[in-house]
Design a protein around this motif. Structure first.
Motif, mmCIF file in Angstrom:
data_model
loop_
_atom_site.group_PDB
_atom_site.id
_atom_site.type_symbol
_atom_site.label_atom_id
_atom_site.label_comp_id
_atom_site.label_asym_id
_atom_site.label_seq_id
_atom_site.Cartn_x
_atom_site.Cartn_y
_atom_site.Cartn_z
ATOM 1 N N ASP A 1 74.442 68.716 53.526
ATOM 2 C CA ASP A 1 74.800 68.926 54.365
ATOM 3 C C ASP A 1 73.097 69.204 55.040
ATOM 4 O OD1 ASP A 1 77.107 67.539 54.734
ATOM 5 O OD2 ASP A 1 77.721 68.388 55.865
ATOM 6 N N SER A 2 73.307 70.429 54.785
ATOM 7 C CA SER A 2 72.266 70.885 55.351
ATOM 8 C C SER A 2 70.311 70.675 54.451
ATOM 9 C CB SER A 2 72.691 72.389 55.066
ATOM 10 O OG SER A 2 72.351 73.401 54.019
ATOM 11 N N ARG A 3 71.310 70.095 52.839
ATOM 12 C CA ARG A 3 70.030 70.102 51.774
ATOM 13 C C ARG A 3 68.828 71.198 52.213
ATOM 14 N NH1 ARG A 3 71.516 67.156 48.277
ATOM 15 N NH2 ARG A 3 69.479 66.452 47.694
ATOM 16 N N PRO A 4 68.952 72.503 51.797
ATOM 17 C CA PRO A 4 68.423 73.787 51.915
ATOM 18 C C PRO A 4 66.899 73.267 51.076
ATOM 19 C CG PRO A 4 69.689 73.953 49.500
ATOM 20 C CD PRO A 4 69.777 72.901 50.907
ATOM 21 N N GLU B 1 74.755 70.332 42.692
ATOM 22 C CA GLU B 1 72.890 68.997 42.437
ATOM 23 C C GLU B 1 73.428 68.818 44.454
ATOM 24 O OE1 GLU B 1 74.858 64.571 41.384
ATOM 25 O OE2 GLU B 1 75.323 66.205 40.850
ATOM 26 N N ALA B 2 74.539 69.297 44.916
ATOM 27 C CA ALA B 2 74.688 69.023 46.313
ATOM 28 C C ALA B 2 73.321 69.643 47.498
ATOM 29 C CB ALA B 2 75.746 69.294 47.493
ATOM 30 N N GLY B 3 72.764 71.027 46.746
ATOM 31 C CA GLY B 3 71.798 71.270 47.462
ATOM 32 C C GLY B 3 70.666 71.081 46.498
ATOM 33 N N ASN B 4 70.649 70.258 45.112
ATOM 34 C CA ASN B 4 69.333 70.225 44.881
ATOM 35 C C ASN B 4 68.626 71.935 44.495
ATOM 36 O OD1 ASN B 4 68.041 68.356 43.170
ATOM 37 N ND2 ASN B 4 66.369 68.343 45.459
ATOM 38 N N TRP B 5 69.897 72.505 43.309
ATOM 39 C CA TRP B 5 69.406 73.575 43.278
ATOM 40 C C TRP B 5 68.903 73.885 41.989
ATOM 41 C CZ3 TRP B 5 68.327 77.302 46.988
ATOM 42 C CH2 TRP B 5 69.537 77.044 48.434
ATOM 43 N N VAL B 6 67.606 74.335 41.697
ATOM 44 C CA VAL B 6 67.316 74.831 40.594
ATOM 45 C C VAL B 6 68.052 76.406 39.450
ATOM 46 C CG1 VAL B 6 65.177 74.676 38.495
ATOM 47 C CG2 VAL B 6 65.440 72.764 40.843
ATOM 48 N N ASP B 7 68.591 76.189 38.306
ATOM 49 C CA ASP B 7 69.129 77.281 37.802
ATOM 50 C C ASP B 7 67.715 77.792 37.111
ATOM 51 O OD1 ASP B 7 69.505 79.048 36.372
ATOM 52 O OD2 ASP B 7 71.714 78.375 35.479
ATOM 53 N N ILE B 8 67.405 79.254 38.089
ATOM 54 C CA ILE B 8 65.953 79.481 37.306
ATOM 55 C C ILE B 8 65.938 80.379 36.324
ATOM 56 C CG2 ILE B 8 63.831 81.533 38.326
ATOM 57 C CD1 ILE B 8 63.932 78.045 39.357
ATOM 58 N N THR B 9 67.151 80.902 36.163
ATOM 59 C CA THR B 9 67.104 81.464 34.342
ATOM 60 C C THR B 9 67.073 80.857 33.565
ATOM 61 O OG1 THR B 9 68.447 83.101 35.951
ATOM 62 C CG2 THR B 9 68.535 83.448 33.352
#
Length: 262
Positions: free
Chosen positions: A139-142, A185-193
């Motif tokens: 909902d917040s799409r960071p 996936e919901a936050g379109n987060w990328v695993d930086i490590t």
């Protein structure tokens, strides 16, 4: 703006304050996110950390359990927290830097020993927390955000010492991995490590039960640094400070580092 960030489940910030100071003095990250502080905020040793140059902080705490804190050499404002599952647990706090980057420091429930919510309430709590986080970030799409912490899940086959042997062990079961993937996936987060270190075995936790944790090397990557997709390309320099697991009276987790230019 360039800064280095570290995340570390410290397993009692008061008991291991000297280890925190050792890390701050020897590694000098600009920001250190701590989980499992096990202390009310008013009893966390922020004065000691300020003397080491970390005069900015935000935290949420409770007696004996959970607890999250962000220590910073850079100005940092409190950006609030979310009480996942409405239990009053201190499992999330957010801080915002002057460049507008928001840092979410999270401590996801471990989930107990039995991966079945019908017989293990702790496992159900873990799954429900991940579901609430998924819905929130959907909902917040960071944007311009970093999420770090002890997420208590090792998602990839090379994030554990034996994929086959841990498939039915809490922290690597398919249902946990799927829930974490949905939240990511919901936050379109990328695993930086894993963006920086895409191949090979990688661990940040080794059990206290292992007589010789280093030689046995039966680890899991439970601690993570993610970034929202709009700033993920700015992340680099990832590493896990394995040697901290061998310090005197250590946490069973090792600090995880990444640098950003945002």
């Amino acid at each position: 703006m360039r800064f280095t960030l570290a995340t570390w489940n410290i397993n009692s910030v008061r008991l291991r304050a000297e280890l925190v100071l050792k890390l701050l003095r020897e590694e000098a990250p600009d920001i250190l996110c701590l989980q499992e502080c096990k202390s009310p905020v008013e009893k966390m040793p922020f004065d000691l950390f300020a003397q080491a140059g970390y005069g900015h902080w935000v935290a949420r705490g409770q007696k004996g359990y959970n607890g999250v804190a962000i220590l910073s050499r850079l100005p940092l404002e409190d950006a609030g927290h979310i009480d996942w599952c409405g239990r009053g647990d201190a499992r999330h706090v957010a801080g915002r830097l002057e460049n507008g980057v928001t840092i979410h420091n999270c401590y996801i429930p471990a989930g107990g020993d039995v991966p079945d919510r019908n017989v293990n309430e702790k496992f159900g709590h873990k799954l429900d927390t991940l579901t609430e986080m998924r819905d929130h970030f959907r909902d917040s799409r960071p944007a311009k955000s970093i999420l770090v912490g002890d997420l208590n899940i090792a998602p990839r086959e090379d994030d554990v010492w034996s994929h086959k042997q841990l498939l039915k062990i809490v922290s690597h079961t398919p249902i946990e991995v799927a829930h974490l993937g949905d939240m990511q996936e919901a936050g379109n987060w990328v695993d930086i490590t894993r963006q920086d270190i895409p191949e090979g075995q990688l661990y940040s936790w080794w059990s206290y039960r292992a007589r010789d944790w280093d030689a046995a090397d039966k680890g899991r990557r439970l601690d993570h640094i993610w970034a929202s997709s709009d700033i993920s390309a700015a992340g680099h320099g990832s590493r896990i400070m394995r040697q901290a697991r061998g310090w005197p009276q250590p946490s069973d987790h090792a600090p995880v580092f990444a640098s950003f230019e945002v």
